[in-house]
Scaffold this motif. Structure first.
Motif, short mmCIF file in Angstrom:
data_model
loop_
_atom_site.label_atom_id
_atom_site.label_comp_id
_atom_site.label_asym_id
_atom_site.label_seq_id
_atom_site.Cartn_x
_atom_site.Cartn_y
_atom_site.Cartn_z
N GLY A 257 16.86 62.74 48.34
CA GLY A 257 17.91 62.60 47.53
C GLY A 257 19.20 61.70 47.76
N LEU A 258 19.04 61.22 49.36
CA LEU A 258 20.02 60.45 49.44
C LEU A 258 19.35 59.32 50.61
CD1 LEU A 258 23.18 59.91 49.84
CD2 LEU A 258 23.03 61.32 52.03
N VAL A 259 19.86 58.32 50.14
CA VAL A 259 19.24 56.74 50.65
C VAL A 259 20.79 55.91 50.93
CG1 VAL A 259 17.97 54.86 50.52
CG2 VAL A 259 17.08 57.02 49.35
N LYS A 260 20.50 55.58 52.15
CA LYS A 260 21.83 54.55 52.51
C LYS A 260 21.59 53.18 51.95
CE LYS A 260 22.89 57.03 56.76
NZ LYS A 260 23.09 56.89 58.10
N SER B 29 21.15 49.05 51.63
CA SER B 29 20.17 48.17 52.31
C SER B 29 18.81 49.12 52.52
CB SER B 29 20.83 47.62 53.45
OG SER B 29 20.67 48.56 54.51
N GLN B 30 18.49 50.20 52.42
CA GLN B 30 17.46 50.94 52.85
C GLN B 30 16.53 50.96 51.76
OE1 GLN B 30 18.50 54.82 54.44
NE2 GLN B 30 18.54 53.81 56.57
N THR B 31 15.21 51.42 51.92
CA THR B 31 14.30 51.34 50.78
C THR B 31 13.99 52.91 50.23
OG1 THR B 31 12.97 49.38 51.65
CG2 THR B 31 11.66 51.02 50.26
N LEU B 32 14.36 53.02 48.94
CA LEU B 32 14.07 54.35 48.49
C LEU B 32 12.39 54.41 48.10
CD1 LEU B 32 15.90 55.16 45.15
CD2 LEU B 32 13.54 55.54 45.16
N SER B 33 11.85 55.66 48.69
CA SER B 33 10.70 55.86 48.42
C SER B 33 10.37 57.15 47.72
CB SER B 33 9.83 55.86 49.98
OG SER B 33 8.47 56.12 49.60
N LEU B 34 9.64 57.16 46.58
CA LEU B 34 9.33 58.21 45.76
C LEU B 34 8.08 58.78 45.55
CD1 LEU B 34 12.09 58.33 43.34
CD2 LEU B 34 12.13 59.73 45.13
N THR B 35 7.54 59.69 45.20
CA THR B 35 6.07 60.18 45.08
C THR B 35 5.94 60.82 43.75
OG1 THR B 35 5.32 60.05 47.39
CG2 THR B 35 4.00 61.12 45.97
N CYS B 36 5.11 60.67 43.09
CA CYS B 36 4.76 61.47 41.86
C CYS B 36 3.44 62.12 42.22
CB CYS B 36 5.02 60.56 40.43
SG CYS B 36 4.38 61.61 39.07
N THR B 37 3.26 63.25 42.14
CA THR B 37 2.14 64.20 42.12
C THR B 37 1.73 64.55 40.81
OG1 THR B 37 2.84 64.72 44.49
CG2 THR B 37 1.13 65.87 43.10
N VAL B 38 0.54 64.32 40.33
CA VAL B 38 0.07 64.48 39.00
C VAL B 38 -1.04 65.59 39.36
CG1 VAL B 38 -1.14 63.53 36.96
CG2 VAL B 38 0.53 62.15 38.47
#
Length: 123
Positions: A10-13, A15-24
């Motif tokens: 839920g928190l990203v600094k 210049s970093q990379t946001l990574s999310l996963t969607c589970t179906v």
């Protein structure tokens, strides 16, 4: 019934990379003619389509985000992922994954949505 659920930090600094996963669950991401998208909503603003991946594995991206967005999938886990690189505070938003039947060129085409997950970009 198809269900989608987003997960990730839920928190990203900056210049970093946001990574999310969607589970179906309740349906396969490889079933013909379905389209799976990532959509976000910054605070006080409207929905923004970011990109998506089709049943075939073909990916599509918003022109404004294409240079730093990557969508992929893991068919064995029935999941698809979002990576957004070089994030700034302007990327703070609620992030959704959603499914559309056929193409998904308008919001009403999306019949199933995840609950959304808040992602804040802050140092």
């Amino acid at each position: 019934q198809v269900q989608l659920q987003e997960s990730g930090p839920g928190l990203v600094k900056p210049s970093q990379t946001l990574s999310l996963t969607c589970t179906v669950s309740g349906g396969s991401i490889t079933t013909n003619y379905y389209y799976w998208s990532w959509i976000r909503q910054p605070p006080g603003k409207g929905l923004e389509w970011m990109g998506g991946i089709a049943y075939s594995g073909s990916t599509y991206y918003s022109p404004s985000l294409k240079s730093r967005t990557s969508i992929s999938r893991d068919t064995s886990k029935n999941q698809f992922t979002l990576q957004l690189s070089s994030v700034t505070p302007e990327d703070t938003a609620v992030y959704y994954c959603a499914r559309a039947e056929l193409w998904g060129s308008k919001w009403s085409d999306y019949d199933y949505w995840g609950q959304g997950t808040q992602v804040t970009v802050s140092s």
